[in-house]
Write a protein that holds these residues in place. Sequence first.
Motif, PDB file in Angstrom:
ATOM      1  N   LYS A  88       5.158  16.250   7.503  1.00  0.00           N
ATOM      2  CA  LYS A  88       3.714  16.286   7.738  1.00  0.00           C
ATOM      3  C   LYS A  88       3.132  14.883   7.946  1.00  0.00           C
ATOM      4  N   MET A  89       3.971  13.861   7.914  1.00  0.00           N
ATOM      5  CA  MET A  89       3.498  12.481   7.969  1.00  0.00           C
ATOM      6  C   MET A  89       3.044  12.108   9.372  1.00  0.00           C
ATOM      7  N   ILE A 134       0.851  -1.189   0.000  1.00  0.00           N
ATOM      8  CA  ILE A 134       0.000   0.000   0.000  1.00  0.00           C
ATOM      9  C   ILE A 134       0.890   1.243   0.000  1.00  0.00           C
ATOM     10  N   THR A 135       0.290   2.378  -0.302  1.00  0.00           N
ATOM     11  CA  THR A 135       0.956   3.671  -0.146  1.00  0.00           C
ATOM     12  C   THR A 135       0.111   4.562   0.761  1.00  0.00           C
ATOM     13  N   ARG A 136       0.792   5.381   1.527  1.00  0.00           N
ATOM     14  CA  ARG A 136       0.164   6.436   2.323  1.00  0.00           C
ATOM     15  C   ARG A 136       1.094   7.636   2.208  1.00  0.00           C
ATOM     16  N   ASP A 137       1.043   8.289   1.052  1.00  0.00           N
ATOM     17  CA  ASP A 137       2.051   9.285   0.702  1.00  0.00           C
ATOM     18  C   ASP A 137       1.865  10.606   1.437  1.00  0.00           C
ATOM     19  N   GLY A 138       2.976  11.292   1.598  1.00  0.00           N
ATOM     20  CA  GLY A 138       2.989  12.618   2.208  1.00  0.00           C
ATOM     21  C   GLY A 138       4.409  12.981   2.598  1.00  0.00           C
ATOM     22  N   PHE A 139       4.718  14.272   2.581  1.00  0.00           N
ATOM     23  CA  PHE A 139       6.063  14.673   2.981  1.00  0.00           C
ATOM     24  C   PHE A 139       6.291  14.341   4.461  1.00  0.00           C
ATOM     25  N   VAL A 153       8.723   8.668   2.010  1.00  0.00           N
ATOM     26  CA  VAL A 153       9.764   8.201   2.933  1.00  0.00           C
ATOM     27  C   VAL A 153       9.359   6.870   3.547  1.00  0.00           C
ATOM     28  N   ASN A 154       8.094   6.743   3.941  1.00  0.00           N
ATOM     29  CA  ASN A 154       7.624   5.490   4.542  1.00  0.00           C
ATOM     30  C   ASN A 154       7.705   4.341   3.534  1.00  0.00           C
TER      31      ASN A 154
END
Length: 241
Positions: free
Chosen positions: A93-94, A85-90, A145-146
Amino acid sequence: MARVALVTGGSRAIGAAISKALKENGFTVAASYAGNDEAAQRFKSETGIPVFKWDVGDYDACSAGVKQVESEAGPVDVLVNNAGITRDGFFHKMSREQWSAVMRTNLDSLFNMTRPVIEGMRTRGWGRVIVISSINGQKGQAGQVNYSAAKAGDIGFVKALAQENASKGITVNAICPGYIGTEMVQAIDPEILKSKIIPQIPVGRLGQPEEIARAVVFLAGEDGGFITGSTLAINGGQYMT
């Protein structure tokens, strides 16, 4: 007797292509999925491949799921750790949940799924563990990053596990796809695809799920027996190692 292959996230996108290709090449295939019942049942009716629902981030669920597959199909000879899965964000702000969800599904799942099958593979003296990592686990990606950390961890997992099990007839390899023409990628604004993404790919196009699947079939078979601990980049030349 046909070898048994279990594909996580095996009813959609790249996973569906892998499941179908393995079946077409003589494997007995089981596909796990997490949440989309409608897509899973449609896949089952179209392909005849049985589907099993569990969360790959939950060790107990994985252990129970593997037991169910093995009771119905036989011992797992080939494990394809594809679910992700993806849970994108800088990063600045993650949320912790964005981080943890990706780590559970994309990295913890490798332990959760492989641990229940590895002893049987060792006892039988044959096995294949194939991990679908990502180009972004190799080069990193802003806003992921995650995901990049988890997919890089996948590669380390492969290299270490391969060393532990090579003498037991078990190979462990990673495939790192680049941009593949799945529903998720095709949903990107066509202008962004045309102007920003495809120009990064030297071959000038998106990859196809079937191109990943063909590599999995090779690694899963007898012909791939001298390949272990390897990372196969299938990205159209976007990132060369």
